[in-house]
Design a protein around this motif. Structure first.
Motif, PDB file in Angstrom:
ATOM      1  N   GLY A  13       0.747  -1.173  -0.051  1.00 52.54           N
ATOM      2  CA  GLY A  13       0.096  -0.009  -0.001  1.00 52.54           C
ATOM      3  C   GLY A  13       0.938   1.333  -0.089  1.00 52.54           C
ATOM      4  O   GLY A  13       0.216   2.469   0.133  1.00 52.54           O
ATOM      5  N   VAL A  22      -5.133   3.006  -1.066  1.00 53.60           N
ATOM      6  CA  VAL A  22      -5.071   3.610   0.307  1.00 53.60           C
ATOM      7  C   VAL A  22      -6.071   4.896   0.267  1.00 53.60           C
ATOM      8  O   VAL A  22      -6.763   5.127   1.094  1.00 53.60           O
ATOM      9  N   ALA A  26      -9.061   4.678   2.824  1.00 48.08           N
ATOM     10  CA  ALA A  26      -8.669   4.687   4.308  1.00 48.08           C
ATOM     11  C   ALA A  26      -9.574   5.671   5.160  1.00 48.08           C
ATOM     12  O   ALA A  26      -9.685   5.242   6.125  1.00 48.08           O
ATOM     13  N   VAL A  33      -2.396  -1.818   6.662  1.00 45.80           N
ATOM     14  CA  VAL A  33      -1.477  -2.147   5.205  1.00 45.80           C
ATOM     15  C   VAL A  33      -0.188  -2.813   5.799  1.00 45.80           C
ATOM     16  O   VAL A  33       0.311  -2.338   6.745  1.00 45.80           O
TER      17      VAL A  33
END
Length: 243
Positions: A13, A22, A26, A33
């Protein structure tokens, strides 16, 4: 499956497609990750404080399985395992610059680590009503090229492994998906090929395919390649041979 409020484990990631994933995932998910670059992992944490990171080299399979066990203990329910990380070495076996140590590293990073993570995280994947193992694959799993022979072989192995896992997980909570990518504009492909798609475009389509629930989904020119392989396999092989 809508990728919101999910617990997602992602490999690779810190750059390329993984970094783009990501950026997309996220803020609305609990993202875990796994990566080998500690500085880049720290940078991710600064940008997304809720991110959880694990530092390990995916070519060290014992370490990978140990990390998987740690994640499984800390996160008893995991919705998605997204196996994205890969390395590719381009020298021919006949090249003077070919390094014998690269063989094992490529196999373990691209394939064996996927097996280790699948096994180590399986209890957490089975603990939710519907979970996914998503293996990021390549058009080179379908048709190889002359260079990167080991990379092509690992991607072909990943394809068969994914299909076999589907048989093993029939009737369980786990579904197995694969995405077959064309050439993507990342550090790994720098200086090679034309007509690349961006990492962000690849990430967007990966997420769309996961949410749609497609078992195997092709992105970009991989759709054309699969069709060509069905009707004119010789032409498909010739097209990829020197790519």
């Amino acid at each position: 499956m809508k990728l919101t409020n999910k617990c997602i484990v992602l490999t690779g990631g810190t750059s390329g497609i993984g970094r783009a994933l990501v950026e997309c995932l996220a803020e609305t998910n609990q993202l875990i990750v796994i990566g080998r670059d500690a500085k880049k992992l720290d940078q991710l944490k600064r940008e997304w404080p809720t991110l959880i990171t694990y530092h390990t080299d995916l070519s060290d399979v014992k370490s990978v399985h140990s990390v998987a066990n740690s994640i499984q203990q800390q996160h008893p329910k995991i919705d998605v395992l997204l196996n994205n990380a890969a390395v590719q070495f381009t020298p021919f076996f006949t090249d003077e610059r070919f390094e014998i140590d690269s063989i094992q590293r490529e196999i373990d990073t691209n394939f064996t680590s996927v097996c280790a993570l699948t096994h180590g995280l399986m209890p957490s994947l089975l603990a939710v009503a519907s979970s996914r193992i998503v293996n990021v694959n390549s058009a080179l799993a379908l048709v190889p090229k002359a260079s990167s022979a080991v990379y092509c072989a690992t991607k072909a192995a990943l394809n068969i492994f994914s299909q076999s896992l589907r048989y093993q997980f029939e009737g369980s909570a786990i579904s197995v998906q694969q995405v077959f990518l064309p050439l993507v504009d990342t550090k790994m492909t720098s200086g090679r090929g034309k007509g690349k798609i961006s990492a962000s475009s690849a990430a967007f389509e990966i997420i769309a395919g996961i949410e749609k629930g497609s078992r195997d989904f092709d992105i970009g020119m991989t759709r054309f390649l699969r069709g060509l392989l069905a009707i004119a396999p010789f032409a498909a092989k010739k097209l990829l041979k020197g790519s």
